[in-house]
Scaffold this active site. Structure first.
Site, short mmCIF file in Angstrom:
data_model
loop_
_atom_site.label_atom_id
_atom_site.label_comp_id
_atom_site.label_asym_id
_atom_site.label_seq_id
_atom_site.Cartn_x
_atom_site.Cartn_y
_atom_site.Cartn_z
N ASP A 188 -8.03 -3.27 -2.11
CA ASP A 188 -8.65 -2.35 -2.94
C ASP A 188 -9.84 -2.25 -2.05
O ASP A 188 -10.08 -3.46 -1.56
CB ASP A 188 -8.55 -2.77 -3.75
N SER A 189 -10.23 -0.89 -1.81
CA SER A 189 -12.21 -1.16 -1.15
C SER A 189 -12.21 -0.04 -1.72
O SER A 189 -11.08 0.73 -1.98
CB SER A 189 -11.20 -1.28 0.63
N ARG A 224 -12.84 -4.01 6.08
CA ARG A 224 -10.96 -3.79 6.07
C ARG A 224 -10.72 -4.79 7.01
O ARG A 224 -9.69 -5.92 6.93
CB ARG A 224 -9.65 -3.04 5.96
N TYR A 235 -14.06 7.45 3.78
CA TYR A 235 -15.85 8.39 3.66
C TYR A 235 -15.61 8.18 4.66
O TYR A 235 -17.53 8.20 4.97
CB TYR A 235 -16.14 7.36 2.35
N ASP A 236 -15.24 8.03 5.96
CA ASP A 236 -15.61 7.44 7.22
C ASP A 236 -16.67 8.65 7.66
O ASP A 236 -17.22 8.06 8.56
CB ASP A 236 -14.41 7.66 8.52
N LYS A 268 -3.91 3.32 5.11
CA LYS A 268 -4.76 1.59 5.45
C LYS A 268 -3.62 1.11 5.49
O LYS A 268 -3.10 -0.10 6.53
CB LYS A 268 -4.25 1.60 4.02
N PHE A 288 -10.30 7.86 7.91
CA PHE A 288 -9.86 8.51 6.79
C PHE A 288 -11.14 7.86 5.38
O PHE A 288 -11.87 7.67 5.93
CB PHE A 288 -8.49 8.03 6.24
N SER A 313 1.14 -1.34 -0.71
CA SER A 313 -0.29 -0.17 0.36
C SER A 313 1.01 1.02 0.00
O SER A 313 1.90 1.32 0.88
CB SER A 313 -1.15 0.21 1.21
N GLU A 314 0.24 2.42 -0.38
CA GLU A 314 1.09 3.57 -0.40
C GLU A 314 -0.28 4.21 0.13
O GLU A 314 0.40 5.39 0.67
CB GLU A 314 1.23 4.05 -2.05
#
Length: 193
Positions: free
Chosen positions: A65-66, A173, A146-147, A12, A144, A7-8
């Protein structure tokens, strides 16, 4: 068990660390740039995990991916969640698009797909969802993406208001990483039995 998590996205990475450590995994984080050209969350997770294959050996490589799928928007933003607006104002665009949608039709769900490329290059995938509704205004300071506008079913505060301890025990997740961790543990215990 050591795994690589691709992940970048710093948020996440933080969540993955907080979720994976108690599940018995020692995550090593790897930032690999990958174009998300898949039509599904699963396809994009596989692309990300496979992009890191040349970087490590003999360790499972996991990628996520989410995104959020809004029923009133026919499942959008979906796989486009992180790039829904051109200027990074994804929540503003979503709320504008939902401005006339009544509460009863504001249902949505987060999706998280995890892909894991095994050392033998076999690919395993799992997915999970987290159901809720889209709020009319952002709420909460944590999380972070859309939370702040996602109200999980059964809760009275947004995902951003839950706090990371609770969120990381009930989110999409968490559910997907728990499924993948169980799958990996079964795979490795049967290989070493």
């Amino acid at each position: 068990m050591e795994i690589v998590f691709v992940s970048e996205n710093e948020n996440k990475i933080t969540e993955a660390r907080e979720i994976l450590l108690p599940l018995g995994f020692q995550p090593i984080f790897c930032g690999v740039t990958c174009r998300e050209t898949g039509l599904t969350f699963t396809e994009n997770a596989v692309l990300k995990a496979q992009a890191a294959v040349g970087s490590v050996k003999d360790v499972p490589i996991m990628a996520d991916d989410s995104g959020i799928c809004v029923d009133a928007l026919n499942g959008m933003p979906g796989v486009l969640s992180s790039r829904w607006s051109q200027d990074g104002r994804n929540i503003d665009l979503l709320l504008w698009q939902m401005r006339d949608v009544p509460d009863v039709h504001r249902t949505a769900h987060f999706v998280c797909s995890i892909a894991c490329v095994m050392p033998n290059t076999e690919v395993r995938t799992v997915s999970s969802v987290w159901h809720g509704r889209i709020l009319h205004v952002p709420d909460g300071t944590g999380g972070f993406g859309y939370d702040p506008v996602f109200l999980p079913d059964g809760y009275s505060v947004s995902a951003a208001g839950l706090g990371s301890d609770l969120k990381n025990r009930i989110s999409h997740r968490y559910k997907a990483l728990r499924l993948m961790s169980s799958l990996l543990k079964r795979t490795y215990s049967s290989c070493h039995a």
